[in-house]
Scaffold this motif. Structure first.
Motif, PDB file in Angstrom:
ATOM      1  N   PRO A 169       5.093  -4.994  -0.187  1.00  0.00           N
ATOM      2  CA  PRO A 169       4.069  -5.689   0.611  1.00  0.00           C
ATOM      3  C   PRO A 169       2.692  -5.704  -0.049  1.00  0.00           C
ATOM      4  O   PRO A 169       1.980  -6.716   0.036  1.00  0.00           O
ATOM      5  CB  PRO A 169       4.052  -4.895   1.916  1.00  0.00           C
ATOM      6  N   PHE A 170       2.298  -4.613  -0.705  1.00  0.00           N
ATOM      7  CA  PHE A 170       1.021  -4.601  -1.418  1.00  0.00           C
ATOM      8  C   PHE A 170       0.989  -5.711  -2.468  1.00  0.00           C
ATOM      9  O   PHE A 170       0.013  -6.453  -2.581  1.00  0.00           O
ATOM     10  CB  PHE A 170       0.809  -3.259  -2.118  1.00  0.00           C
ATOM     11  N   ARG A 171       2.057  -5.813  -3.224  1.00  0.00           N
ATOM     12  CA  ARG A 171       2.089  -6.779  -4.328  1.00  0.00           C
ATOM     13  C   ARG A 171       2.179  -8.218  -3.815  1.00  0.00           C
ATOM     14  O   ARG A 171       1.622  -9.127  -4.416  1.00  0.00           O
ATOM     15  CB  ARG A 171       3.266  -6.459  -5.261  1.00  0.00           C
ATOM     16  N   ARG A 172       2.851  -8.408  -2.681  1.00  0.00           N
ATOM     17  CA  ARG A 172       2.958  -9.759  -2.110  1.00  0.00           C
ATOM     18  C   ARG A 172       1.652 -10.216  -1.479  1.00  0.00           C
ATOM     19  O   ARG A 172       1.452 -11.409  -1.253  1.00  0.00           O
ATOM     20  CB  ARG A 172       4.069  -9.800  -1.054  1.00  0.00           C
ATOM     21  N   SER A 173       0.767  -9.265  -1.153  1.00  0.00           N
ATOM     22  CA  SER A 173      -0.463  -9.610  -0.445  1.00  0.00           C
ATOM     23  C   SER A 173      -1.402 -10.485  -1.279  1.00  0.00           C
ATOM     24  O   SER A 173      -2.245 -11.190  -0.736  1.00  0.00           O
ATOM     25  CB  SER A 173      -1.205  -8.340  -0.028  1.00  0.00           C
ATOM     26  N   GLY A 174      -1.275 -10.433  -2.616  1.00  0.00           N
ATOM     27  CA  GLY A 174      -2.165 -11.187  -3.490  1.00  0.00           C
ATOM     28  C   GLY A 174      -3.553 -10.607  -3.596  1.00  0.00           C
ATOM     29  O   GLY A 174      -4.466 -11.256  -4.120  1.00  0.00           O
ATOM     30  N   CYS A 175      -3.752  -9.381  -3.123  1.00  0.00           N
ATOM     31  CA  CYS A 175      -5.066  -8.734  -3.147  1.00  0.00           C
ATOM     32  C   CYS A 175      -5.170  -7.779  -4.331  1.00  0.00           C
ATOM     33  O   CYS A 175      -4.166  -7.421  -4.946  1.00  0.00           O
ATOM     34  CB  CYS A 175      -5.298  -7.959  -1.849  1.00  0.00           C
ATOM     35  N   SER A 176      -6.408  -7.352  -4.624  1.00  0.00           N
ATOM     36  CA  SER A 176      -6.620  -6.368  -5.682  1.00  0.00           C
ATOM     37  C   SER A 176      -7.199  -5.066  -5.155  1.00  0.00           C
ATOM     38  O   SER A 176      -7.323  -4.100  -5.909  1.00  0.00           O
ATOM     39  CB  SER A 176      -7.544  -6.936  -6.762  1.00  0.00           C
ATOM     40  N   THR A 177      -7.556  -5.022  -3.862  1.00  0.00           N
ATOM     41  CA  THR A 177      -7.949  -3.767  -3.215  1.00  0.00           C
ATOM     42  C   THR A 177      -7.312  -3.718  -1.825  1.00  0.00           C
ATOM     43  O   THR A 177      -6.992  -4.758  -1.232  1.00  0.00           O
ATOM     44  CB  THR A 177      -9.481  -3.606  -3.067  1.00  0.00           C
ATOM     45  N   LEU A 178      -7.140  -2.501  -1.309  1.00  0.00           N
ATOM     46  CA  LEU A 178      -6.573  -2.339   0.028  1.00  0.00           C
ATOM     47  C   LEU A 178      -7.469  -2.965   1.085  1.00  0.00           C
ATOM     48  O   LEU A 178      -6.989  -3.506   2.085  1.00  0.00           O
ATOM     49  CB  LEU A 178      -6.367  -0.854   0.327  1.00  0.00           C
ATOM     50  N   LEU A 179      -8.770  -2.896   0.867  1.00  0.00           N
ATOM     51  CA  LEU A 179      -9.686  -3.431   1.868  1.00  0.00           C
ATOM     52  C   LEU A 179      -9.732  -4.953   1.859  1.00  0.00           C
ATOM     53  O   LEU A 179     -10.176  -5.565   2.834  1.00  0.00           O
ATOM     54  CB  LEU A 179     -11.071  -2.828   1.681  1.00  0.00           C
ATOM     55  N   GLN A 180      -9.268  -5.575   0.783  1.00  0.00           N
ATOM     56  CA  GLN A 180      -9.105  -7.029   0.817  1.00  0.00           C
ATOM     57  C   GLN A 180      -7.983  -7.413   1.775  1.00  0.00           C
ATOM     58  O   GLN A 180      -8.044  -8.459   2.425  1.00  0.00           O
ATOM     59  CB  GLN A 180      -8.827  -7.564  -0.587  1.00  0.00           C
ATOM     60  N   ILE A 181      -6.946  -6.570   1.875  1.00  0.00           N
ATOM     61  CA  ILE A 181      -5.880  -6.803   2.856  1.00  0.00           C
ATOM     62  C   ILE A 181      -6.474  -6.773   4.265  1.00  0.00           C
ATOM     63  O   ILE A 181      -6.169  -7.618   5.116  1.00  0.00           O
ATOM     64  CB  ILE A 181      -4.775  -5.741   2.721  1.00  0.00           C
ATOM     65  N   VAL A 182      -7.348  -5.791   4.508  1.00  0.00           N
ATOM     66  CA  VAL A 182      -8.020  -5.692   5.802  1.00  0.00           C
ATOM     67  C   VAL A 182      -8.931  -6.901   6.026  1.00  0.00           C
ATOM     68  O   VAL A 182      -8.965  -7.491   7.111  1.00  0.00           O
ATOM     69  CB  VAL A 182      -8.824  -4.377   5.879  1.00  0.00           C
ATOM     70  N   SER A 183      -9.665  -7.296   4.979  1.00  0.00           N
ATOM     71  CA  SER A 183     -10.617  -8.403   5.091  1.00  0.00           C
ATOM     72  C   SER A 183      -9.923  -9.730   5.388  1.00  0.00           C
ATOM     73  O   SER A 183     -10.420 -10.545   6.169  1.00  0.00           O
ATOM     74  CB  SER A 183     -11.430  -8.515   3.800  1.00  0.00           C
ATOM     75  N   GLN A 184      -8.768  -9.956   4.764  1.00  0.00           N
ATOM     76  CA  GLN A 184      -8.040 -11.203   5.003  1.00  0.00           C
ATOM     77  C   GLN A 184      -7.707 -11.390   6.476  1.00  0.00           C
ATOM     78  O   GLN A 184      -7.689 -12.507   6.981  1.00  0.00           O
ATOM     79  CB  GLN A 184      -6.742 -11.205   4.189  1.00  0.00           C
TER      80      GLN A 184
END
Length: 505
Positions: free
Chosen positions: A96-111
């Protein structure tokens, strides 16, 4: 403490090896992506090295021996919780981290929850990581000031200079390659140390016999409330010697901290495939806990052979004699390095000291890299278009790492007597309270929780952890922080369901 020439040879050769790897790996860095995530080209062992290079640090080695000196087997929670966290990271979060397309964990939160959640989360996460960087500097300072006649300030400055060399040149490549080299050295030295303790003490039974003879019913034992043989066994053979809620909570803080820390997520993103990322994390889960056992054995052995300056003062105040043949140490943080210099062959001891030092250096530098990535990506780049450019981003990230390390020196020199693993548990708990539940919502409950509730959780969770820590609660303050987060997000989930119109049938 006087080092022999062979000690110095082994120490210098080990440090030179890791510095060389860091500088050489810098040749593979040509962009910010290469620096922060290895360009997504790392195999399973590099992923494992990047995780263990930070996670197996001063807290997992020097800090574990320090805690085992006072509380025995309960010191295992740092490495045991780390291993469980890596297992869950591999099974449930790597893909899931890799599929998110993000480079930081907080970008997942921000999206999912917007830029305010990312900004506040970045600040609190950075505070949590910084506490752990301070713990690494404290470990390095304890090690250097034990083996060299230098001040705490000089030892702290030397440690951060080497941390800078370790990661500023190579970034994630330096952390990963250095981590693999360190892993090989650390496993070799841990096995040797464990075997040596077993031989010297006559097995675990011999260790416990020596502790019973030294502490049970003695004046020294009374200083630590170890009056009977049963007290000694309860203290040193229990996984929950400090209380079930505290010790299990400490293990849980490690699990959540691994899943919520930028450094370990960067290692996952550095993998060349989902399989490589998952295998790297699984390797870490398998390899970390046994290192803790070796460090615990060393801590237990040294409890039977060392006396701290505070214990000496307490015995003198009671009019009691100091037990004969005991090695006096200034603080419990010196347990591991004193074992190495006193009981190991000199050349091997030098290699072990070098490995311990690089273990601490790698942990501090990897955490500083993760913290810098959060600040630069989630805060600085949002404020400045120029920082988003690759070359500028790389320079700013390297400069931020240097500032973080220098700030850690200031704090470490101000609190030289802090318990290293307690700082580690607090750090991991803070990160878990900030990131874990909002991140899970961003991955698996998209559109279910209104952004204002996620923001409230990000603010209230870490504040509850800090407040609980200062209040001296009878349980780990992580439980309070996670409970506050869970209640807020549950209320938000219920509110979100009420706002969602029913689908006509």
């Amino acid at each position: 403490m006087q080092l022999s020439g062979m000690h110095v040879v082994g120490l210098a050769a080990t440090i030179a090896l890791i510095i060389g790897i860091g500088v050489w790996s810098g040749r593979r860095v040509s962009s910010a992506a290469d620096f922060s995530s290895g360009g997504g080209k790392a195999g399973a062992w590099i992923v494992c090295g990047a995780i263990m290079g930070t996670l197996v640090s001063g807290q997992a080695t020097i800090g574990t021996a320090q805690l085992a000196f006072s509380f025995g087997m309960s010191a295992w929670w740092f490495t045991l919780g780390s291993g469980i966290g890596c297992l869950i990271l591999a099974i449930g979060y790597a893909a899931p981290f890799r599929r998110s397309g993000c480079s930081t964990l907080l970008q997942i939160v921000s999206q999912e929850y917007g830029p305010k959640a990312e900004t506040f989360g970045s600040v609190f996460c950075s505070v949590g990581i910084f506490i752990s960087v301070v713990a690494q500097v404290l470990s390095a300072t304890a090690l250097l000031s034990t083996i060299f006649p230098i001040s705490h300030l000089a030892a702290a400055l030397i440690s951060v200079v080497l941390m800078a060399f370790y990661v500023i040149f190579g970034g994630m490549w330096g952390a990963g390659m250095g981590g693999v080299a360190k892993l090989i050295l650390l496993y070799g030295t841990s096995i040797v140390g464990g075997i040596l303790v077993y031989a010297l003490a006559g097995g675990f039974g011999g260790l416990m016999d020596s502790l019973e003879n030294l502490l049970a019913g003695s004046a020294l034992g009374s200083v630590s409330d170890l009056v009977t043989v049963e007290n000694v066994h309860e203290r040193f053979t229990s996984l929950v010697a400090r209380g079930a809620s505290k010790d299990i909570g400490s293990g849980l803080s490690l699990v959540l901290g691994v899943l919520s820390t930028q450094t370990y997520a960067q290692a996952i993103w550095s993998g060349k495939s989902d399989s490589a990322a998952r295998k790297g994390s699984l390797l870490s889960a398998l390899l970390i806990p046994p290192i803790g056992i070796a460090c615990i054995l060393i801590g237990l052995y040294m409890r039977g052979h060392c006396i701290t300056a505070d214990e000496v003062a307490a015995l003198q105040a009671m009019g009691q004699a100091i037990p004969e043949g005991m090695i006096q140490i200034d603080s419990t943080a010196q347990v591991f390095p004193v074992f190495v210099t006193t009981f190991m062959p000199h050349l091997l001891g030098g290699v072990v000291l070098g490995t311990l030092f690089i273990t601490v250096v790698g942990g501090g530098s990897g955490l500083a890299l993760g913290m810098a990535s959060i600040l630069v990506t989630d805060i600085f780049a949002r404020k400045s278009q120029r920082v988003r450019q690759s070359k500028t981003n790389l320079r700013v990230t390297r400069g931020t790492i240097l500032v973080i390390l220098l700030a850690a020196v200031v704090v470490a020199v101000s609190v030289p007597g802090a318990m290293i693993n307690d700082l580690g548990f607090l750090s991991m708990g803070l990160r878990g309270a900030v990131v874990f539940l909002p991140m899970c919502g961003g991955l698996w409950l998209k559109g279910k929780i209104p952004a204002r509730y996620a923001l409230a959780s990000i603010l209230a969770g870490p504040i509850a952890v800090l407040a609980g820590n200062f209040m001296g609660l009878p349980f780990d303050s992580l439980f309070l922080g996670m409970a506050v987060c869970l209640v807020i997000l549950a209320v938000g989930y219920a509110a979100g369901r009420k706002q969602t119109p029913a689908v006509p049938t």
